[in-house]
Design a protein around this motif. Structure first.
Motif, PDB file in Angstrom:
ATOM      1  N   ARG A   1      -2.099   0.325  17.030  1.00  0.00           N
ATOM      2  CA  ARG A   1      -1.322   0.217  15.797  1.00  0.00           C
ATOM      3  C   ARG A   1      -0.093   1.131  15.843  1.00  0.00           C
ATOM      4  O   ARG A   1       0.998   0.740  15.430  1.00  0.00           O
ATOM      5  CB  ARG A   1      -2.189   0.550  14.586  1.00  0.00           C
TER       6      ARG A   1
ATOM      7  N   TRP B   1       2.552  -0.355  18.005  1.00  0.00           N
ATOM      8  CA  TRP B   1       3.272  -1.462  17.358  1.00  0.00           C
ATOM      9  C   TRP B   1       4.263  -0.940  16.332  1.00  0.00           C
ATOM     10  O   TRP B   1       5.379  -1.437  16.227  1.00  0.00           O
ATOM     11  CB  TRP B   1       2.276  -2.431  16.700  1.00  0.00           C
ATOM     12  N   ILE B   2       3.855   0.085  15.575  1.00  0.00           N
ATOM     13  CA  ILE B   2       4.798   0.631  14.582  1.00  0.00           C
ATOM     14  C   ILE B   2       5.971   1.291  15.298  1.00  0.00           C
ATOM     15  O   ILE B   2       7.119   1.164  14.878  1.00  0.00           O
ATOM     16  CB  ILE B   2       4.060   1.615  13.640  1.00  0.00           C
TER      17      ILE B   2
ATOM     18  N   ILE C   1       8.271  -1.480  16.187  1.00  0.00           N
ATOM     19  CA  ILE C   1       9.038  -1.950  15.036  1.00  0.00           C
ATOM     20  C   ILE C   1      10.203  -0.995  14.775  1.00  0.00           C
ATOM     21  O   ILE C   1      11.349  -1.415  14.620  1.00  0.00           O
ATOM     22  CB  ILE C   1       8.133  -2.038  13.782  1.00  0.00           C
TER      23      ILE C   1
ATOM     24  N   ASP D   1       1.280   6.125   8.317  1.00  0.00           N
ATOM     25  CA  ASP D   1       1.207   4.670   8.315  1.00  0.00           C
ATOM     26  C   ASP D   1       2.399   4.094   7.538  1.00  0.00           C
ATOM     27  O   ASP D   1       3.136   4.827   6.879  1.00  0.00           O
ATOM     28  CB  ASP D   1      -0.110   4.225   7.669  1.00  0.00           C
TER      29      ASP D   1
ATOM     30  N   ILE E   1       6.039  -3.977   4.410  1.00  0.00           N
ATOM     31  CA  ILE E   1       6.144  -5.150   5.288  1.00  0.00           C
ATOM     32  C   ILE E   1       6.934  -6.252   4.602  1.00  0.00           C
ATOM     33  O   ILE E   1       7.796  -6.891   5.220  1.00  0.00           O
ATOM     34  CB  ILE E   1       4.727  -5.600   5.697  1.00  0.00           C
TER      35      ILE E   1
ATOM     36  N   LEU F   1       6.378  -8.803  15.173  1.00  0.00           N
ATOM     37  CA  LEU F   1       5.570  -7.586  15.170  1.00  0.00           C
ATOM     38  C   LEU F   1       4.858  -7.409  13.838  1.00  0.00           C
ATOM     39  O   LEU F   1       3.702  -6.984  13.792  1.00  0.00           O
ATOM     40  CB  LEU F   1       6.460  -6.370  15.442  1.00  0.00           C
ATOM     41  N   LEU F   2       5.552  -7.767  12.744  1.00  0.00           N
ATOM     42  CA  LEU F   2       4.932  -7.629  11.421  1.00  0.00           C
ATOM     43  C   LEU F   2       3.752  -8.580  11.298  1.00  0.00           C
ATOM     44  O   LEU F   2       2.723  -8.243  10.720  1.00  0.00           O
ATOM     45  CB  LEU F   2       5.961  -7.926  10.332  1.00  0.00           C
TER      46      LEU F   2
ATOM     47  N   LEU G   1       0.654  -7.207  13.515  1.00  0.00           N
ATOM     48  CA  LEU G   1       0.352  -5.771  13.471  1.00  0.00           C
ATOM     49  C   LEU G   1      -1.156  -5.520  13.495  1.00  0.00           C
ATOM     50  O   LEU G   1      -1.871  -5.942  12.588  1.00  0.00           O
ATOM     51  CB  LEU G   1       0.965  -5.186  12.192  1.00  0.00           C
TER      52      LEU G   1
END
Lengths: 229, 360
Positions: B87, B90-91, B94, B156, B162, B269-270, B273
């Motif tokens: 996670r 991935w963030i 982004i 987070d 999002i 990606l969103l 996620l």
């Protein structure tokens, strides 16, 4: 029991990434060795890449081989390393104490080692296959000079100027070895380990208005009443 | 005649001094003089601990500071044998793509300014703000996020972010269309940039020119796809854009396409996620085991890499910072030879460099 887990770990766990070598890097290394076998001092895998140390005499020849024959057309960087131990980087970076003189001790060199204090480091890559190779060579302290790469990679021009001003390594055949970042009258080579970081030299904070000593400190002039009231 | 442009001049994109020798209006020789903003980062890193260094290095290229942090954090993680949870990777991806979009939106506007069109620059600055708002909502910082930690990220995504991001990506597509119509299709812009400042692919590579500048010369090479796997790029469906011409126009065209592609990547990606923790298990006091590692990533301006040498202490022994703009600009003496004075400006703007990225 212990033996069982050991063998299981050996067979299932992937190889240590530190000593892994990507197939394309292995192929490059093999061709490099075949062409420059006598000049290769050491070659080690390092996180998939091949790090190769060549003799200083073969520095320019190695670049030609890498560029013309191995197809590494792209120059990432050329840089220097000073392997002299420092109290700062070796023990505790946070303390930042540069006032203590460097104590002689056993130096640990990088993955391919070094025979002296200074080393050159260069990274090339192929834009068609993506495979890359890292070259290193030792620079003798009493004769700080190697051949320039500008005839092979024109981009070496600025990198070598930077390395020269930061470490004092001369490059034979460089068209104009002059200061790049620093003023032309700058004295010394700042990235050498024995060059102090002047910002960390102890000096009074310029914005400090209240210069009175704290109670109990030497020179507060009122030792009796320290901590009183 | 010798003409000295800069160090402070509207045409020099920062504190770059350019000494050009002219014959009439033609440039015979050009010598870029850099170092006005040299802050000695490579020396400073030797006096800092690893977590402290991220606050320094995101100031190298201040337009895409988040992207600067990633390769250094990866270098430390690789040496320590830590893998950040999916996670957080991935963030990170982004936010890296968002910094690419914000950097390129500014370029798309600025480039118009250099040929005399003021309006695109306002659009560029305005649209970049939308993306910076997104970055600020996650990291708390508009310029210097310092959001990466060794082993993961700090926090987070906030609630509702999002949906905001999806809306903003639609705005990004719209602004790309605006720049397409306003700048790229403009005959004046075409005349000022076509066949100007052509970088041949082989020479560009030998100079170490990277990123969009090299892809605009027809080299199909992108570290997000061709480098060692990093972040979440392998799991996305996307395309590397190239242009065969290698001139200033091609560099604009490639960056415009890449902005759209990045927005598409962010949307993917969103959608995908993953859930899970944000931090791997990391010791309280970070000591990095002995070793060396070379990590390079595709930053907005090109290849950014860190060669980190560790001796097992809390701080690195040596960090070589390979910044993209340094090599991109080193080709200028060759590139400016023979051009006319007004073209100097469009060539400088088209190469798109950040002075902090050169001076480090």
């Amino acid at each position: 029991m212990a033996a069982d887990t050991d063998t299981a770990a050996e067979s299932e766990a992937p190889a240590d990434p530190r000593t892994a070598l990507l197939p394309e890097a292995a192929a490059l290394l093999e061709r490099f060795r075949a062409r420059l076998g006598d000049a290769v001092v050491d070659a080690q895998p390092c996180f998939g890449d091949a790090v190769v140390r060549v003799t200083p005499d073969a520095w320019l020849r190695a670049a030609r081989v890498v560029h013309d024959e191995l197809g590494c057309d792209y120059l990432s960087f050329i840089a220097g390393i000073d392997w002299m131990p420092t109290p700062v980087a070796d023990d505790d970076a946070g303390s930042g104490d540069t006032s203590a003189p460097v104590q002689p001790r056993d130096t640990t060199y990088g993955v391919t080692g070094s025979e002296g204090r200074f080393q050159l480091l260069a990274r090339m890559q192929s834009t068609s296959t993506g495979a890359g190779i890292t070259l290193k060579t030792d620079v003798a302290e009493d004769a700080m000079r190697v051949a320039s790469w500008t005839s092979v990679y024109p981009g070496a021009d600025w990198h070598e100027r930077e390395t020269w001003e930061m470490y004092g390594i001369e490059f034979d055949g460089h068209p104009a070895l002059r200061h790049l970042y620093l003023p032309s009258e700058f004295d010394g080579h700042p990235l050498r380990k024995d060059y102090p970081l002047l910002a960390r030299e102890v000096k009074p904070w310029p914005g400090l208005v209240d210069v009175e000593a704290m109670p109990g400190e030497e020179g507060d002039g009122d030792d009796e009443s320290a901590g009183g009231e | 005649m010798i003409l000295s442009l800069g160090p402070q001049h509207p045409a020099t994109h920062g504190t770059l001094r350019l000494v050009v020798r002219l014959d009439g209006e033609r440039v015979i020789a050009a010598d870029p003089i850099i170092g006005y903003m040299h802050r000695g980062y490579e020396k400073l890193t030797e006096y800092r601990t690893y977590p402290q260094i991220t606050t320094l290095i995101n100031r190298i290229d201040w337009l895409s500071s988040f992207a600067n942090e990633v390769p250094f954090i990866h270098a430390a993680e690789r040496l320590m044998g830590i893998e950040a949870p999916p996670r957080s990777e991935w963030i990170r991806t982004i936010l890296t793509e968002l910094s690419r979009i914000s950097t390129f939106l500014l370029f798309l506007g600025e480039m118009g300014l250099q040929v005399g069109a003021i309006t695109p620059a306002f659009y560029g600055f305005r649209d970049r703000e939308y993306v910076l708002n997104l970055i600020e909502a996650v990291t708390g910082g508009r310029f210097h996020p310092n959001f990466n930690r060794i082993g993961g990220i700090k926090d987070d995504l906030p609630w509702g972010w999002i949906a905001d991001c999806r809306t903003t990506m639609r705005k990004v597509f719209e602004s790309c269309d605006t720049f397409d119509n306003l700048v790229l299709q403009n005959p004046i812009f075409e005349q000022r940039t076509r066949s100007i400042g052509i970088i041949p692919p082989e020479l560009g590579a030998a100079y170490g020119v990277s990123g969009s500048n090299l892809r605009a010369s027809g080299v199909d090479w992108d570290l997000r796809r061709d480098g060692k796997p990093y972040l979440a790029y392998r799991e996305l469906d996307w395309k590397v854009w190239t242009h065969p011409d290698g001139d200033s126009f091609a560099r604009y065209w490639v960056r415009l396409q890449e902005t759209r592609e990045s927005a598409r990547m962010v949307l993917q990606l969103l959608d995908g996620l993953p859930s899970g923790p944000l931090m791997a298990k990391v010791p309280r006091i970070i000591k990095v085991p002995e070793g060396e590692v070379w990590v390079n990533t595709e930053n907005p301006l090109g290849e950014m890499g860190y060669y980190v040498v560790s001796k097992g202490a809390t701080g690195p022994f040596r960090v070589k910072i390979r910044s993209a703009s340094f090599s991109n600009v080193s080709i200028l003496p060759w590139l400016l030879k023979g051009v006319y004075v007004p073209d100097i400006v469009t060539i400088l703007a088209g190469l798109y460099f950040i002075l902090g990225d050169i001076d480090r």
